[in-house]
Design an enzyme around this catalytic site. Structure first.
Site, short mmCIF file in Angstrom:
data_model
loop_
_atom_site.label_atom_id
_atom_site.label_comp_id
_atom_site.label_asym_id
_atom_site.label_seq_id
_atom_site.Cartn_x
_atom_site.Cartn_y
_atom_site.Cartn_z
N HIS A 84 0.84 -1.20 0.00
CA HIS A 84 0.00 0.00 0.00
C HIS A 84 0.88 1.25 0.00
O HIS A 84 1.93 1.29 0.64
CB HIS A 84 -0.93 -0.01 1.22
CG HIS A 84 -2.02 1.01 1.14
ND1 HIS A 84 -1.81 2.35 1.39
CD2 HIS A 84 -3.32 0.89 0.81
CE1 HIS A 84 -2.95 3.00 1.23
NE2 HIS A 84 -3.89 2.14 0.88
N GLU A 150 -4.05 1.49 -7.23
CA GLU A 150 -4.45 2.65 -6.45
C GLU A 150 -3.57 3.85 -6.81
O GLU A 150 -2.47 4.00 -6.25
CB GLU A 150 -4.31 2.37 -4.95
CG GLU A 150 -5.29 1.36 -4.40
CD GLU A 150 -5.36 1.42 -2.88
OE1 GLU A 150 -6.43 1.69 -2.35
OE2 GLU A 150 -4.32 1.22 -2.25
#
Length: 227
Positions: A84, A150
């Site tokens: 992430h 993302e």
């Protein structure tokens, strides 16, 4: 469709118990994963799969402040988030991410591997080149792999990549992997319908819009209406 809720640094065990109860009362057969903070992990079975935002590639040991596999096993957690942007931003290197991936692969975990570019790379038109370099770090043929795109410039900013951009990027990633592909980046109830129609998009990794259980359920229901 896959729905993943990244609760980040939100919820205590008490509030997550309430969150879990709300989901359990409303979910049926939806494919839902929830990533609570490790201090809020719950014992028991739920209609959603409990997953880990972070872990250290070891069962246990002298790793101050880390979360080992033994701790995940106690709560029957078999899905982990790796790569992430918020973990990368605090210093997780490609070497560390690769070590996590290889360990999780060896142990048979479902891996949600995040990739994404910042605004500078996006504006220069180098998104695909950058994403390819991130994907070169892992085994793209691993059968329990899910890849989440993302774009950093869309995470928590209220900006969402257009459906054209998402479609183009996911089509590009599809050239390298047969894994399920997710989109994350300011996903909410208003844009989930559009996102759910994108051909190679198997689901979403949701941040802010998932922190409240009822709001997350509304998002799920909005997507289901379009499927």
């Amino acid at each position: 469709m896959i729905f993943m809720a990244n609760l980040k640094c939100n919820h205590t065990r008490k509030s997550f118990e309430e969150y879990a109860q709300i989901l359990d009362e409303s979910l049926k057969d939806e494919n839902v994963f929830v990533f609570p903070p490790s201090s809020a992990f719950l014992e028991g079975s739920f209609k959603f799969k409990q997953a880990a935002q972070n872990f250290y590639p070891a069962k246990n040991g002298s790793f101050t402040g880390e979360i080992g596999q033994d701790m995940l096993d106690e709560f029957d957690i078999k899905t982990v988030l790796i790569g992430h942007s918020e973990r990368r931003a605090i210093g997780e290197s490609e070497e560390q991410l690769k070590a996590k991936f290889e360990y999780a692969k060896k142990e048979g975990f479902k891996i949600v591997y995040c990739i994404g570019e910042n605004e500078e790379i996006f504006e220069k038109g180098k998104t695909k080149e950058f994403l390819k370099s991130q994907l070169e770090n892992i085994d793209l043929d691993y059968e329990n792999l899910i890849i989440a795109y993302e774009p950093i410039w869309a995470i928590g900013t209220g900006k969402t990549a257009s459906s054209e951009i998402i479609n183009d990027v996911l089509n590009y990633i599809r050239n390298f992997s047969k894994s399920s592909l997710l989109y994350g980046g300011s996903v909410n109830e208003k844009n989930i319908a559009t996102i759910s129609k994108i051909k190679n998009c198997s689901g979403v990794l949701v941040g802010t819009a998932s922190w409240d259980a009822k709001a997350f359920l509304k998002l799920i229901n909005s997507a289901k209406e379009m499927i």
